[in-house]
Design a protein around this motif. Structure first.
Motif, mmCIF file in Angstrom:
data_model
loop_
_atom_site.group_PDB
_atom_site.id
_atom_site.type_symbol
_atom_site.label_atom_id
_atom_site.label_comp_id
_atom_site.label_asym_id
_atom_site.label_seq_id
_atom_site.Cartn_x
_atom_site.Cartn_y
_atom_site.Cartn_z
ATOM 1 N N MET A 1 55.733 40.648 65.020
ATOM 2 C CA MET A 1 56.010 42.208 63.553
ATOM 3 C C MET A 1 54.721 42.279 62.811
ATOM 4 N N ILE A 2 54.696 43.520 62.623
ATOM 5 C CA ILE A 2 53.700 44.134 61.829
ATOM 6 C C ILE A 2 54.340 44.580 60.504
ATOM 7 N N PHE A 3 53.847 43.935 59.649
ATOM 8 C CA PHE A 3 54.576 44.239 57.985
ATOM 9 C C PHE A 3 53.203 45.429 57.283
ATOM 10 N N ARG A 4 53.982 46.398 56.850
ATOM 11 C CA ARG A 4 53.142 47.825 56.271
ATOM 12 C C ARG A 4 52.562 46.722 55.005
ATOM 13 N N SER A 5 51.705 47.313 54.329
ATOM 14 C CA SER A 5 50.676 46.650 53.336
ATOM 15 C C SER A 5 50.407 48.285 53.097
ATOM 16 N N PHE A 6 50.293 47.294 51.581
ATOM 17 C CA PHE A 6 49.911 48.782 50.514
ATOM 18 C C PHE A 6 48.214 48.449 50.217
ATOM 19 N N SER A 7 48.170 50.476 48.877
ATOM 20 C CA SER A 7 46.498 49.723 48.719
ATOM 21 C C SER A 7 46.573 48.436 48.436
ATOM 22 N N LYS A 8 44.763 48.217 48.467
ATOM 23 C CA LYS A 8 44.630 47.040 47.475
ATOM 24 C C LYS A 8 43.733 47.587 46.442
ATOM 25 N N ILE A 9 44.205 47.127 45.065
ATOM 26 C CA ILE A 9 43.273 46.933 44.119
ATOM 27 C C ILE A 9 42.334 46.059 43.665
ATOM 28 N N THR A 10 41.059 46.280 43.064
ATOM 29 C CA THR A 10 40.233 45.371 42.840
ATOM 30 C C THR A 10 39.919 45.875 41.335
ATOM 31 N N VAL A 11 39.689 44.508 40.934
ATOM 32 C CA VAL A 11 39.416 44.252 39.227
ATOM 33 C C VAL A 11 38.358 43.301 38.751
ATOM 34 N N ARG A 12 38.171 43.598 37.684
ATOM 35 C CA ARG A 12 36.881 42.818 37.257
ATOM 36 C C ARG A 12 37.312 42.273 35.927
ATOM 37 N N SER A 13 37.507 41.561 35.653
ATOM 38 C CA SER A 13 36.775 40.735 33.730
ATOM 39 C C SER A 13 36.191 39.688 33.787
ATOM 40 N N PRO A 14 35.410 40.246 32.507
ATOM 41 C CA PRO A 14 34.946 39.307 31.627
ATOM 42 C C PRO A 14 35.274 38.380 31.104
ATOM 43 N N THR A 15 34.452 37.355 30.876
ATOM 44 C CA THR A 15 35.220 35.317 30.572
ATOM 45 C C THR A 15 34.828 35.776 28.710
ATOM 46 N N ASN A 16 35.215 34.796 28.199
ATOM 47 C CA ASN A 16 35.043 34.870 26.720
ATOM 48 C C ASN A 16 34.388 33.652 26.581
ATOM 49 N N ILE A 17 33.345 33.757 24.775
ATOM 50 C CA ILE A 17 33.420 31.935 24.435
ATOM 51 C C ILE A 17 33.829 31.987 23.275
ATOM 52 N N ALA A 18 34.227 31.022 22.828
ATOM 53 C CA ALA A 18 35.023 30.751 21.653
ATOM 54 C C ALA A 18 33.933 29.952 20.847
ATOM 55 N N LEU A 19 34.017 30.837 19.696
ATOM 56 C CA LEU A 19 33.171 29.878 18.620
ATOM 57 C C LEU A 19 34.175 29.101 17.174
ATOM 58 N N VAL A 20 35.017 29.960 17.726
ATOM 59 C CA VAL A 20 36.526 28.798 16.807
ATOM 60 C C VAL A 20 37.914 28.472 17.696
ATOM 61 N N LYS A 21 37.701 27.323 17.839
ATOM 62 C CA LYS A 21 37.762 26.898 19.362
ATOM 63 C C LYS A 21 39.157 27.070 19.163
ATOM 64 N N TYR A 22 40.123 27.021 20.077
ATOM 65 C CA TYR A 22 41.756 26.986 20.851
ATOM 66 C C TYR A 22 41.567 25.624 21.081
ATOM 67 N N TRP A 23 42.240 23.948 20.987
ATOM 68 C CA TRP A 23 42.885 22.891 21.329
ATOM 69 C C TRP A 23 44.096 22.366 20.797
ATOM 70 N N GLY A 24 45.466 22.119 21.570
ATOM 71 C CA GLY A 24 46.125 21.963 21.762
ATOM 72 C C GLY A 24 46.926 23.271 21.576
ATOM 73 N N LYS A 25 48.187 22.295 21.880
ATOM 74 C CA LYS A 25 49.762 23.869 22.132
ATOM 75 C C LYS A 25 50.984 22.911 21.820
ATOM 76 N N THR A 26 51.291 23.791 20.721
ATOM 77 C CA THR A 26 52.796 23.642 20.338
ATOM 78 C C THR A 26 54.163 23.599 21.049
ATOM 79 N N ASN A 27 52.977 24.493 22.450
ATOM 80 C CA ASN A 27 54.462 24.702 23.729
ATOM 81 C C ASN A 27 53.811 24.918 25.281
ATOM 82 N N GLU A 28 53.871 23.717 25.594
ATOM 83 C CA GLU A 28 52.840 24.416 26.988
ATOM 84 C C GLU A 28 53.367 24.617 27.857
ATOM 85 N N GLU A 29 54.747 24.869 27.868
ATOM 86 C CA GLU A 29 55.708 26.629 28.733
ATOM 87 C C GLU A 29 54.669 27.623 28.609
ATOM 88 N N LEU A 30 55.175 27.805 27.265
ATOM 89 C CA LEU A 30 54.603 29.213 26.751
ATOM 90 C C LEU A 30 52.201 28.817 26.411
#
Ligand code: PMV
Length: 359
Positions: free
Chosen positions: A1-30
């Motif tokens: 079977m041949i499936f129809r495919s759609f146009s391909k999207i390409t993106v780029r994202s930068p990373t970040n470095i925390a100066l004041v850090k996130y460490w610890g969750k109040t809700n692991e799911e969210l």
């Protein structure tokens, strides 16, 4: 079977470095954080994740990470399913093929999950043609990886701690142009994948984490924001190093201690401390890994590089990726007595932008 495919999207994202850090969750799911955090977005031209997304009639999903078949994990599905819930019934049925590649070491404490999940969120929102603001998208990316929400903006970024999904979002505090001569140096001391994920390590020391998040971090957030408002490099640098040391103190003193820093990381901390006497001109900071980001200003970069190169050893000149202002012919002069071996030193500006559409 041949499936129809759609146009391909390409993106780029930068990373970040925390100066004041996130460490610890109040809700692991969210991924709701115990405290607010503040970061600099690393120049998208230096470190990025590039992600291509293709929807297809075949309702199977597939992930290729750094050219290898990989598992569509729960955190990826949290992002996918959230964006699907905003999309059309037609799109919901389609399969998703994701190809993602980092141009830097994956999971070595270099925030690859931040750029990776930001790229996925941004790319998928484009593939589904969703009209969501960067703040809204930051909340969706947060479901995949907390720190990813801060990659949605260039410059100086704050992620606010809140008790609901809709409120814990990132926002830009200052664009990169606000302080054009800030620079980062990344030193690669180790290229191995980290052995304990941040999510796992964040489960280990709730009591100390809460003390840090409730007592010390809010004061530092206030002070560092003031530091940026006043453009006081010394204040920012002092808080940045205090924060990094505090984070690793908490991690290393859990009932089951985790050590992310290695002997080379410790040497580099000492080099920066000596460089900062008598005046503070640089700051080190480590995420959950042994590779430091060093914050400095353009005017001090040359001195800093000379100091570093006289103590840390590169295997070849090509391992130094810095701006043209530094004459590479000089490297040999400084390396004669250098002893701490590293894999590379890379200079970066602060990113002007969050994720971008390539095509
Ligand atoms: O985004 P996560 O879940 O990988 O957590 C990252 C936490 C640190 O990088 C150590 C700190 C931060 O604020 O980025």
């Amino acid at each position: 079977m041949i499936f129809r495919s759609f146009s391909k999207i390409t993106v780029r994202s930068p990373t970040n470095i925390a100066l004041v850090k996130y460490w610890g969750k109040t809700n692991e799911e969210l991924n709701l954080p115990m405290n607010s955090s503040l970061s600099l977005t690393v120049d998208i031209d230096q470190f990025y994740t590039q992600t291509s997304i293709q929807l297809s009639e075949n309702n199977k999903d597939r992930l290729v990470l750094n050219k290898q078949e990989a598992e569509m994990t729960g955190r990826i599905y949290r992002v996918v399913n959230t964006l699907k819930s905003y999309s059309t019934p037609d799109n919901i049925r389609k399969g998703i093929e994701i190809e993602s590649e980092n141009n830097f070491p994956t999971a070595a404490g270099m925030a690859s999950s931040a750029s990776g999940l930001a790229a996925l969120t941004f790319g998928l929102s484009k593939a589904y043609n969703l009209d969501l603001s960067s703040e809204e998208l930051s909340g969706v990316a947060r479901l995949g990886s907390g720190s990813a929400c801060r990659s949605f903006f260039g410059g100086v970024v704050e992620w606010t701690a809140a008790d609901s999904h809709g409120k814990s979002l990132a926002k830009q505090l200052h664009p990169s142009e606000y302080w054009d001569d800030l620079r980062l140096l990344v030193i690669l001391t180790d290229l191995e994948k980290k052995k304990v994920s941040s999510t796992k390590a964040m489960r280990l020391n709730q009591r100390m984490m809460l003390e840090r998040s409730n007592e010390r971090v809010p004061l530092r957030m206030k002070e560092i924001k003031q530091g940026f408002a006043d453009k006081s490099f010394e204040k920012i640098a002092r808080i940045t190093m205090e924060e990094s040391d505090d984070l690793h103190y908490v991690i290393e003193n859990a009932d089951k201690p985790v050590k992310y820093l290695n002997a080379r990381s410790e040497e580099i901390k000492n080099i920066i401390k000596r460089f900062n006497s008598p005046g503070v001109r640089a700051a080190y900071t480590f995420d959950a890994g042994p590779n430091p980001f060093i914050l400095t200003r353009k005017q001090d970069m040359r001195d800093l590089l000379e100091t570093l190169l006289s103590q840390i050893k590169l295997s070849t000149e090509n391992d130094l990726k810095v701006s043209e202002d530094f004459d590479k012919k000089l490297i040999k002069n400084f390396q004669a007595k250098a002893e701490v071996p590293v894999y590379g030193i890379i200079e970066s500006k602060i990113s002007k932008t969050g994720p971008i559409l390539i095509h």
